[in-house]
Design a protein around this motif. Structure first.
Motif, mmCIF file in Angstrom:
data_model
loop_
_atom_site.group_PDB
_atom_site.id
_atom_site.type_symbol
_atom_site.label_atom_id
_atom_site.label_comp_id
_atom_site.label_asym_id
_atom_site.label_seq_id
_atom_site.Cartn_x
_atom_site.Cartn_y
_atom_site.Cartn_z
ATOM 1 N N TYR A 126 15.456 -0.425 1.499
ATOM 2 C CA TYR A 126 14.248 0.394 1.595
ATOM 3 C C TYR A 126 13.080 -0.504 1.992
ATOM 4 C CZ TYR A 126 16.905 3.741 -1.256
ATOM 5 O OH TYR A 126 17.860 4.591 -1.739
ATOM 6 N N PHE A 132 8.687 -0.439 2.218
ATOM 7 C CA PHE A 132 7.514 0.253 1.696
ATOM 8 C C PHE A 132 6.244 -0.378 2.247
ATOM 9 C CE2 PHE A 132 9.790 2.343 -1.800
ATOM 10 C CZ PHE A 132 10.877 1.495 -1.991
ATOM 11 N N TYR A 144 2.469 -0.599 0.563
ATOM 12 C CA TYR A 144 1.605 -0.321 -0.566
ATOM 13 C C TYR A 144 0.179 -0.706 -0.186
ATOM 14 C CZ TYR A 144 5.335 0.432 -4.041
ATOM 15 O OH TYR A 144 6.405 0.929 -4.764
ATOM 16 N N MET A 160 -2.200 -0.692 -7.290
ATOM 17 C CA MET A 160 -1.262 -0.697 -6.169
ATOM 18 C C MET A 160 -0.779 0.740 -5.954
ATOM 19 S SD MET A 160 0.195 -3.197 -4.252
ATOM 20 C CE MET A 160 0.530 -4.648 -5.215
ATOM 21 N N LEU A 169 1.381 3.517 -3.544
ATOM 22 C CA LEU A 169 2.387 3.690 -2.501
ATOM 23 C C LEU A 169 1.791 4.470 -1.332
ATOM 24 C CD1 LEU A 169 5.373 3.477 -1.565
ATOM 25 C CD2 LEU A 169 5.698 5.728 -2.603
ATOM 26 N N ARG A 226 7.232 5.190 2.529
ATOM 27 C CA ARG A 226 8.545 4.608 2.245
ATOM 28 C C ARG A 226 9.503 4.972 3.375
ATOM 29 N NH1 ARG A 226 12.493 5.165 -2.898
ATOM 30 N NH2 ARG A 226 14.336 5.960 -1.855
ATOM 31 N N PHE A 234 0.202 -4.181 1.592
ATOM 32 C CA PHE A 234 1.381 -5.017 1.415
ATOM 33 C C PHE A 234 2.613 -4.304 1.938
ATOM 34 C CE2 PHE A 234 -0.234 -8.487 -1.076
ATOM 35 C CZ PHE A 234 -1.302 -7.972 -1.780
ATOM 36 N N SER A 281 19.951 -3.979 -5.071
ATOM 37 C CA SER A 281 19.227 -4.925 -5.915
ATOM 38 C C SER A 281 18.502 -4.225 -7.051
ATOM 39 C CB SER A 281 18.207 -5.722 -5.098
ATOM 40 O OG SER A 281 17.073 -4.929 -4.837
ATOM 41 N N TRP A 282 18.657 -2.920 -7.105
ATOM 42 C CA TRP A 282 18.054 -2.140 -8.185
ATOM 43 C C TRP A 282 16.550 -2.342 -8.284
ATOM 44 C CZ3 TRP A 282 20.629 1.724 -10.279
ATOM 45 C CH2 TRP A 282 22.010 1.730 -10.108
ATOM 46 N N GLY A 283 15.920 -2.373 -7.151
ATOM 47 C CA GLY A 283 14.465 -2.310 -7.144
ATOM 48 C C GLY A 283 13.734 -3.623 -7.145
ATOM 49 N N LYS A 284 14.394 -4.723 -6.908
ATOM 50 C CA LYS A 284 13.678 -5.995 -6.871
ATOM 51 C C LYS A 284 12.900 -6.073 -5.565
ATOM 52 C CE LYS A 284 14.208 -10.962 -7.520
ATOM 53 N NZ LYS A 284 15.132 -12.049 -7.927
ATOM 54 N N LEU A 285 11.630 -5.735 -5.627
ATOM 55 C CA LEU A 285 10.787 -5.708 -4.438
ATOM 56 C C LEU A 285 10.387 -7.118 -4.014
ATOM 57 C CD1 LEU A 285 8.296 -2.755 -5.069
ATOM 58 C CD2 LEU A 285 9.971 -2.915 -3.236
ATOM 59 N N PHE A 322 7.589 -8.771 -1.641
ATOM 60 C CA PHE A 322 6.342 -8.417 -0.978
ATOM 61 C C PHE A 322 5.958 -9.456 0.061
ATOM 62 C CE2 PHE A 322 4.471 -4.843 -3.275
ATOM 63 C CZ PHE A 322 5.221 -4.819 -4.433
ATOM 64 N N GLY A 323 5.267 -9.007 1.104
ATOM 65 C CA GLY A 323 4.615 -9.927 2.018
ATOM 66 C C GLY A 323 3.307 -10.407 1.402
#
Lengths: 115, 113
Positions: free
Chosen positions: A33, A35, A37, A45, A47, A50, A91, A99-103, A105-106
């Motif tokens: 996925y 995103f 933000y 933060m 959203l 997506r 971002f 990965s169950w949501g391990k974001l 970020f840039g």
């Protein structure tokens, strides 16, 4: 390892104009996925939009739309009809579906909308 | 629907003092995340909870940081003792399940003097 790169530290745009923010990512995953933000000076933060990697159609959300180029690993955000309230840090973020949501970020792009 | 709640919003402490941050996720959200955001950078994950279980704490500096999520709802992140380099914003986020869209709280801005 996954990385997310936002090459534009700051962008300035006049009200009602359009601005495009770039984002590239590096991954060997096929399902993930993406995103965008928004973080205004209040620091909440929020959203914006997506995109699922398996969907070819680009996501849109009112004045916000993305250009998702999977082969190029590019995920740009277009803000149309810019408003003063769009002033914020934007971002780009990435997460593999397993990965169950391990974001990841840039570093962010500061957007300044001027009258 | 109420959003993610964090407190305090701001905290100033002297180095070597302890500090704690509290987070209440969106009702019904099983997954809770703590992120660290340094000035001018994107957030970095510290720890992720699935209900009351910490399933990813690989980025948490365990010598001074600890976290808990009793009963799988509220969570507390603690630093003891705080160092100057801990000055940052600590963000809490939640999602219905791991991998779904994360919703962020307003963050706690910590200043260590």
């Amino acid at each position: 390892a996954q990385t997310v790169t936002q090459s534009q530290p700051e962008m300035s745009v006049q009200e009602a104009e359009t601005v495009t923010l770039s984002c590239t990512y590096d991954t060997s995953e096929s399902n993930y996925y993406l995103f965008w933000y928004k973080q205004p000076p209040s620091r909440q933060m929020i959203l914006v939009i997506r995109q699922e990697a398996y969907k070819q159609q680009n996501a849109t959300e009112n004045r916000f739309s993305v250009n998702f180029q999977k082969a190029a690993k590019s995920f740009s955000l277009k803000i149309s009809d810019s408003q003063l309230g769009d002033t914020a840090m934007y971002f780009c973020a990435f997460t593999p579906t397993d990965s169950w949501g391990k974001l990841q970020f840039g570093a962010g792009t500061q957007v300044v909308v001027t009258p | 629907e109420a959003g993610v709640v964090q407190s305090p919003r701001y905290k100033i402490i002297e180095k070597k003092q302890p500090v704690a941050f509290w987070c209440n996720p969106i009702s019904g959200h099983n997954t809770l995340y703590w992120y660290l955001q340094n000035l001018g950078q994107g957030p970095e994950l510290l720890i992720r909870y699935e209900n009351e279980e910490a399933v990813d704490d690989s980025q948490l500096p365990k010598d001074r940081f600890s976290a808990e999520r009793l009963k799988g709802v509220d969570s507390t992140l603690k630093i003891q003792p705080a160092e100057l380099g801990d000055s940052a914003v600590y963000l809490c986020a939640s999602s219905r399940q791991g991998g779904e869209t994360q919703y962020f709280g307003p963050g706690t801005r910590l200043l260590v003097l």
